[in-house]
Design a protein around this motif. Structure first.
Motif, PDB file in Angstrom:
ATOM      1  N   PRO A 523      -1.518  -4.239 -10.550  1.00  0.00           N
ATOM      2  CA  PRO A 523      -1.693  -3.123  -9.719  1.00  0.00           C
ATOM      3  C   PRO A 523      -2.182  -3.164  -8.213  1.00  0.00           C
ATOM      4  CG  PRO A 523      -3.204  -3.137 -11.013  1.00  0.00           C
ATOM      5  CD  PRO A 523      -2.579  -4.204 -11.705  1.00  0.00           C
ATOM      6  N   LYS A 524      -2.720  -4.322  -7.857  1.00  0.00           N
ATOM      7  CA  LYS A 524      -3.341  -4.354  -6.246  1.00  0.00           C
ATOM      8  C   LYS A 524      -2.255  -5.287  -5.708  1.00  0.00           C
ATOM      9  CE  LYS A 524      -6.087  -4.490  -3.522  1.00  0.00           C
ATOM     10  NZ  LYS A 524      -6.513  -3.190  -2.152  1.00  0.00           N
ATOM     11  N   LEU A 525      -1.175  -5.817  -6.174  1.00  0.00           N
ATOM     12  CA  LEU A 525      -0.124  -6.923  -5.569  1.00  0.00           C
ATOM     13  C   LEU A 525       0.310  -5.711  -5.205  1.00  0.00           C
ATOM     14  CD1 LEU A 525       1.207  -9.767  -4.768  1.00  0.00           C
ATOM     15  CD2 LEU A 525       2.454  -9.247  -7.632  1.00  0.00           C
ATOM     16  N   ILE A 526       1.034  -5.092  -6.245  1.00  0.00           N
ATOM     17  CA  ILE A 526       2.143  -3.784  -5.461  1.00  0.00           C
ATOM     18  C   ILE A 526       1.653  -3.121  -4.653  1.00  0.00           C
ATOM     19  CG2 ILE A 526       3.874  -1.819  -6.514  1.00  0.00           C
ATOM     20  CD1 ILE A 526       4.551  -4.959  -7.577  1.00  0.00           C
ATOM     21  N   GLU A 527       0.874  -3.315  -5.034  1.00  0.00           N
ATOM     22  CA  GLU A 527      -0.178  -2.029  -3.754  1.00  0.00           C
ATOM     23  C   GLU A 527      -0.627  -1.930  -2.252  1.00  0.00           C
ATOM     24  OE1 GLU A 527      -4.177   0.619  -2.695  1.00  0.00           O
ATOM     25  OE2 GLU A 527      -4.035  -0.435  -4.906  1.00  0.00           O
ATOM     26  N   ASP A 528      -0.494  -3.373  -2.542  1.00  0.00           N
ATOM     27  CA  ASP A 528      -0.551  -4.344  -1.185  1.00  0.00           C
ATOM     28  C   ASP A 528       1.158  -4.354  -0.466  1.00  0.00           C
ATOM     29  OD1 ASP A 528      -3.348  -4.274  -1.008  1.00  0.00           O
ATOM     30  OD2 ASP A 528      -3.148  -6.144  -1.898  1.00  0.00           O
ATOM     31  N   VAL A 529       2.308  -4.753  -0.796  1.00  0.00           N
ATOM     32  CA  VAL A 529       3.086  -5.227  -0.677  1.00  0.00           C
ATOM     33  C   VAL A 529       4.429  -4.491  -0.878  1.00  0.00           C
ATOM     34  CG1 VAL A 529       4.876  -6.846  -1.091  1.00  0.00           C
ATOM     35  CG2 VAL A 529       2.575  -7.429  -1.991  1.00  0.00           C
ATOM     36  N   VAL A 530       4.102  -2.875  -2.143  1.00  0.00           N
ATOM     37  CA  VAL A 530       5.785  -2.647  -1.877  1.00  0.00           C
ATOM     38  C   VAL A 530       4.930  -0.849  -2.201  1.00  0.00           C
ATOM     39  CG1 VAL A 530       7.392  -1.669  -3.044  1.00  0.00           C
ATOM     40  CG2 VAL A 530       6.926  -4.205  -3.541  1.00  0.00           C
ATOM     41  N   PRO A 531       4.808  -0.001  -0.925  1.00  0.00           N
ATOM     42  CA  PRO A 531       6.017  -0.046  -0.144  1.00  0.00           C
ATOM     43  C   PRO A 531       5.959  -0.054   1.359  1.00  0.00           C
ATOM     44  CG  PRO A 531       5.413   1.974  -0.353  1.00  0.00           C
ATOM     45  CD  PRO A 531       5.201   1.225  -1.273  1.00  0.00           C
ATOM     46  N   LYS A 532       4.667  -1.195   0.944  1.00  0.00           N
ATOM     47  CA  LYS A 532       4.021  -1.108   2.557  1.00  0.00           C
ATOM     48  C   LYS A 532       4.230  -2.283   3.280  1.00  0.00           C
ATOM     49  CE  LYS A 532      -0.739   0.096   1.502  1.00  0.00           C
ATOM     50  NZ  LYS A 532      -2.746   0.164   1.235  1.00  0.00           N
ATOM     51  N   MET A 533       4.504  -3.517   2.601  1.00  0.00           N
ATOM     52  CA  MET A 533       5.712  -4.475   3.221  1.00  0.00           C
ATOM     53  C   MET A 533       7.017  -4.647   3.107  1.00  0.00           C
ATOM     54  SD  MET A 533       2.793  -7.303   2.629  1.00  0.00           S
ATOM     55  CE  MET A 533       3.749  -8.314   4.066  1.00  0.00           C
ATOM     56  N   VAL A 534       6.811  -4.246   2.022  1.00  0.00           N
ATOM     57  CA  VAL A 534       9.182  -4.173   2.279  1.00  0.00           C
ATOM     58  C   VAL A 534       9.148  -2.470   1.411  1.00  0.00           C
ATOM     59  CG1 VAL A 534      10.645  -5.382   0.719  1.00  0.00           C
ATOM     60  CG2 VAL A 534       9.328  -6.646   1.299  1.00  0.00           C
ATOM     61  N   GLY A 535       9.853  -1.900   1.381  1.00  0.00           N
ATOM     62  CA  GLY A 535      10.730  -1.095   0.996  1.00  0.00           C
ATOM     63  C   GLY A 535      11.060  -1.027  -0.269  1.00  0.00           C
ATOM     64  N   ILE A 536      11.599   0.107  -0.839  1.00  0.00           N
ATOM     65  CA  ILE A 536      11.760   0.165  -2.412  1.00  0.00           C
ATOM     66  C   ILE A 536      13.580  -0.560  -2.177  1.00  0.00           C
ATOM     67  CG2 ILE A 536      12.790   1.738  -3.866  1.00  0.00           C
ATOM     68  CD1 ILE A 536      10.509   0.839  -4.674  1.00  0.00           C
ATOM     69  N   ALA A 537      14.231  -0.252  -1.139  1.00  0.00           N
ATOM     70  CA  ALA A 537      15.714  -0.357  -0.727  1.00  0.00           C
ATOM     71  C   ALA A 537      15.808  -1.357  -0.175  1.00  0.00           C
ATOM     72  CB  ALA A 537      16.245   0.745   0.583  1.00  0.00           C
ATOM     73  N   THR A 538      14.694  -2.028   0.051  1.00  0.00           N
ATOM     74  CA  THR A 538      15.325  -3.992   0.317  1.00  0.00           C
ATOM     75  C   THR A 538      14.460  -4.733  -0.412  1.00  0.00           C
ATOM     76  OG1 THR A 538      14.269  -3.279   3.127  1.00  0.00           O
ATOM     77  CG2 THR A 538      14.867  -5.550   2.482  1.00  0.00           C
ATOM     78  N   LEU A 539      13.420  -4.104  -1.551  1.00  0.00           N
ATOM     79  CA  LEU A 539      13.494  -4.708  -2.624  1.00  0.00           C
ATOM     80  C   LEU A 539      14.758  -5.150  -3.641  1.00  0.00           C
ATOM     81  CD1 LEU A 539      11.274  -5.867  -4.615  1.00  0.00           C
ATOM     82  CD2 LEU A 539      10.130  -3.863  -5.572  1.00  0.00           C
ATOM     83  N   GLN A 540      15.433  -3.581  -3.845  1.00  0.00           N
ATOM     84  CA  GLN A 540      16.430  -3.614  -4.833  1.00  0.00           C
ATOM     85  C   GLN A 540      17.950  -4.765  -4.139  1.00  0.00           C
ATOM     86  OE1 GLN A 540      18.272   0.096  -4.322  1.00  0.00           O
ATOM     87  NE2 GLN A 540      20.109  -0.027  -5.617  1.00  0.00           N
TER      88      GLN A 540
END
Length: 701
Positions: A523-540
């Motif tokens: 949970p902590k990893l996702i909270e820090d990266v998605v979507p703060k640093m990388v958005g869902i569209a970019t991740l997809q």
């Protein structure tokens, strides 16, 4: 529970297991002791009765089992029962020869009863009855079961490679998991061992029949000599006493032997795995009223012929005719019974106003089938395609790394009856033809013996195949074909297309579900990266770029961590999914290489001749964008396709190694011409691995 009680239970269970392990050796020692220890007549009666009861139990188990492996201990049981009968023969022979002069009860009540009740005290009749039983057992039952066991053992061993390949094909298609594959492989091995053991164990029955004949003659001759020479009996008295005892003893042993022979024949002649012998006979012999009716008519005609016993023939004909009529009436009633018509809950009202419910969404993944293939998805008719598709989705999720959309199945009357069509977002991506009730025998590439059937092509991988009937399964497997049923053909084709189009199956909904799943694990990893640093569209988009080149995304934790690291080092990279995916590939290099090559350390790769490589680098990395001459592109694609085929023929993965700067462009260029060719950059080779150039692409266009 009291810990002392728990310890006591463990000790007692361990002792029970130890006693069970020692049971078989103790039984063997005990049976052998019967040959040397003198036994009173009463004890002989007990053991003879136990022998008959054991034979009856063995025959009942053989008659009620569903498959041979349900009675896998039968070869050992056959050995022990044969040994028990021979030991009792030796023990009874000792008693007969020592005490036969005292009368027909010298060897116990069982032998005496068989001598008087079954043959009326007439030893001549007993000899004839015994001879008939021996002929039935030795010539008919034992001979036939021995031949069946021999043929079954040979066929089972010859069919093992084909069965193993079929299991591997189901595992690769996702139809079964690793545990089920291990269970099936174990079952195939046990089946081969069982039939091999039965081939040898059938000789026990044959030898037992021969031993029964020899023991009878030894008892007759020996008893006659002992009665006349040692006990001064007349020839008639000696024959009446000793011969009657010998025949009774032989019958007591021969009847259990006959039961065991019948049980052996039932085991080796077993066909099918869904019903026991009784259910099969009743379901196949007495299920057709026409057959029973014709038999009734013939028996009735025989009954009216002058001189025939009409009182016997006509009642039997009447009973059979009545049974046939009742069965026919029941079948007609079931056939003509009205079927309830169910109106779908979401069926549109033809007289109502148009609404948004009339607009049906396009299925992400669809399977359309002709009307003859509806039975493949109908559980009431034995169809298992739905379960196989569930297995395909589960296998895809385990291998690729995300849960694909559900497969929507519907019938399409516009298709030919035996055709099916696989669609992706409404567009057809694959189609084929299968025939319910038949099997597809696929030639893996090394089969040279042709087999009779309709020629076809495996729709998933384009291998040559033949449609054969169920009865040809064993012959096809022995010839080296991989034999699969229609549901497996469709499921394998679907699995292959899902792998090819994995990037298109990863939509925004699936990406969001994947993120939610990883959030539960980190949970902590996702909270820090998605979507703060990388958005869902970019991740997809990044995940789709990886999937387009066959890179699995199971290790989402490493992918997210690499994204966070690269975004912190180069903030602008989060706006370039292509560059971000390239850097992630470098981070996933060990997994990518293992996915292609497996655990090997030396990688056999395809390389490009240096001059052509420099030309490609200049053309694809110029300041004005990629500008590659069409002739060079055509030359490169043709040679890459040929090199890929050569590598696969040698048993090596088809993998092209190029500079990092041109890897994405070369991969896109060669994807259509060589879809199974993987393209790696120099930085994607782990330091722990070495490379060996197996094929070189070069020359002039």
């Amino acid at each position: 529970m009291n810990p002392w009680l728990q310890k006591l239970q463990l000790v007692m269970s361990g002792k029970a297991q130890g006693a069970q392990a020692m049971l078989a050796p103790l039984v063997v020692v005990f049976v052998l002791a019967l040959m040397v220890l003198p036994l009173p007549a009463f004890v002989l009666d007990i053991f003879f009765t136990f022998n008959i009861a054991t034979a009856l139990m063995v025959m009942m188990v053989a008659a009620t089992m569903l498959r041979p492996l349900d009675f896998a201990a039968f070869p050992s049981v056959l050995l022990l029962t044969t040994l028990l009968r021979l030991s009792l023969n030796v023990a009874s022979t000792r008693v007969v020869l020592m005490n036969g002069h005292t009368g027909t009860g010298a060897a116990g009540r069982v032998i005496e009863s068989f001598g008087h009740f079954l043959i009326g005290g007439n030893f001549a009749v007993g000899l004839i009855v015994f001879a008939i039983l021996v002929v039935i057992n030795f010539v008919v039952i034992t001979k036939g079961s021995e031949r069946i066991a021999e043929v079954s053992a040979r066929f089972t061993l010859d069919a093992m490679p084909g069965k193993q390949m079929a299991i591997d094909a189901d595992l690769s298609a996702g139809l079964i998991d690793d545990k089920e594959a291990k269970r099936r492989r174990k079952e195939v091995g046990e089946e081969a061992e069982f039939h091999g053991s039965m081939d040898g164990a059938s000789k026990f029955v044959r030898g037992d029949a021969i031993a029964g004949i020899l023991i009878l003659f030894i008892n007759i001759i020996g008893g006659f000599i002992i009665g006349v020479a040692q006990h001064d009996m007349s020839a008639g008295d000696a024959a009446s006493s000793y011969v009657l005892l010998a025949v009774g003893d032989a019958l007591v042993a021969q009847i259990p032997g006959l039961l065991i022979s019948v049980a052996s024949a039932m085991v080796v002649s077993r066909v099918g795995k869904d019903q026991d012998v009784g259910q099969q006979i009743m379901g196949q012999m007495f299920a057709n009223p026409k057959v029973i009716g014709i038999a009734a008519g013939i028996i009735g005609l025989l009954g009216v012929i002058p001189g025939m016993p009409s009182l016997v023939f006509l009642p039997i004909a009447g009973g059979l005719g009545y049974s046939a009529w009742r069965m026919f009436e029941k079948q007609e009633a079931a056939r003509n019974a009205p079927k309830p018509v169910e109106k779908p809950a979401d069926a549109p009202n033809p007289n109502g106003e148009a609404s948004w419910e009339d607009l049906q969404p396009v299925d992400t993944l669809g399977l359309e089938v002709g009307y003859r293939l509806i039975q493949l998805v109908d559980k009431d008719r034995g169809g298992d395609l739905l379960n196989r598709i569930k297995g395909v989705r589960r296998k895809f999720a385990q291998e690729v790394g995300f849960l694909p959309p559900s497969v929507h199945i519907k019938d399409n009357l516009e298709l030919r009856p035996s055709f099916y069509r696989i669609t992706l977002r409404g567009a057809v991506v694959g189609e084929g033809e299968v025939f319910p009730g038949m099997l597809m025998a696929i030639n893996p590439g090394h089969v040279t013996n042709p087999i009779q059937g309709a020629s076809a092509v495996d729709p998933a991988f384009g291998l040559p195949a033949v449609w054969v009937e169920e009865r040809q399964r064993d012959a096809a497997q022995m010839a080296g074909y991989t034999v699969v049923d229609p549901s497996t053909v469709v499921a394998t084709h679907l699995s292959h297309l899902m792998q090819l189009h994995a990037a298109k199956l990863l939509g925004r909904v699936e990406t969001q579900q994947l993120v939610e799943h990883v959030t539960k694990l980190a949970p902590k990893l996702i909270e820090d990266v998605v979507p703060k640093m990388v958005g869902i569209a970019t991740l997809q988009k990044v995940l789709q770029l990886l999937l387009e080149e066959g890179v699995h995304i199971r290790d989402m934790r490493s992918i997210i961590e690499t994204m966070a690291e690269q975004a912190a080092m180069t903030p602008g990279v989060v706006n370039d999914p292509a560059e971000l995916s390239r850097r992630i590939r470098v981070g996933l290099a060990p997994a990518i290489v293992q996915q292609i090559y497996g655990p090997v350390r030396e990688l056999d790769v395809i390389a490009i001749e240096p001059d052509l490589e420099r030309l490609l680098t200049q053309a694809l990395t110029g300041a004005n964008g990629p500008m590659l001459d069409p002739g060079v592109a055509d030359h490169l694609t043709r040679q890459a396709a040929d090199a890929s085929q050569r590598q696969e023929n040698l048993g090596h993965p088809a993998c092209l190694l190029v500079p990092d700067s041109i890897r994405p462009m070369v991969a896109r260029l060669l994807k259509r011409a060589a879809p199974r060719l993987k393209v790696l950059g120099h930085s994607e080779i782990p330091e722990t691995h070495s490379i060996r150039i197996g094929t070189l692409i070069g020359g002039h266009a």
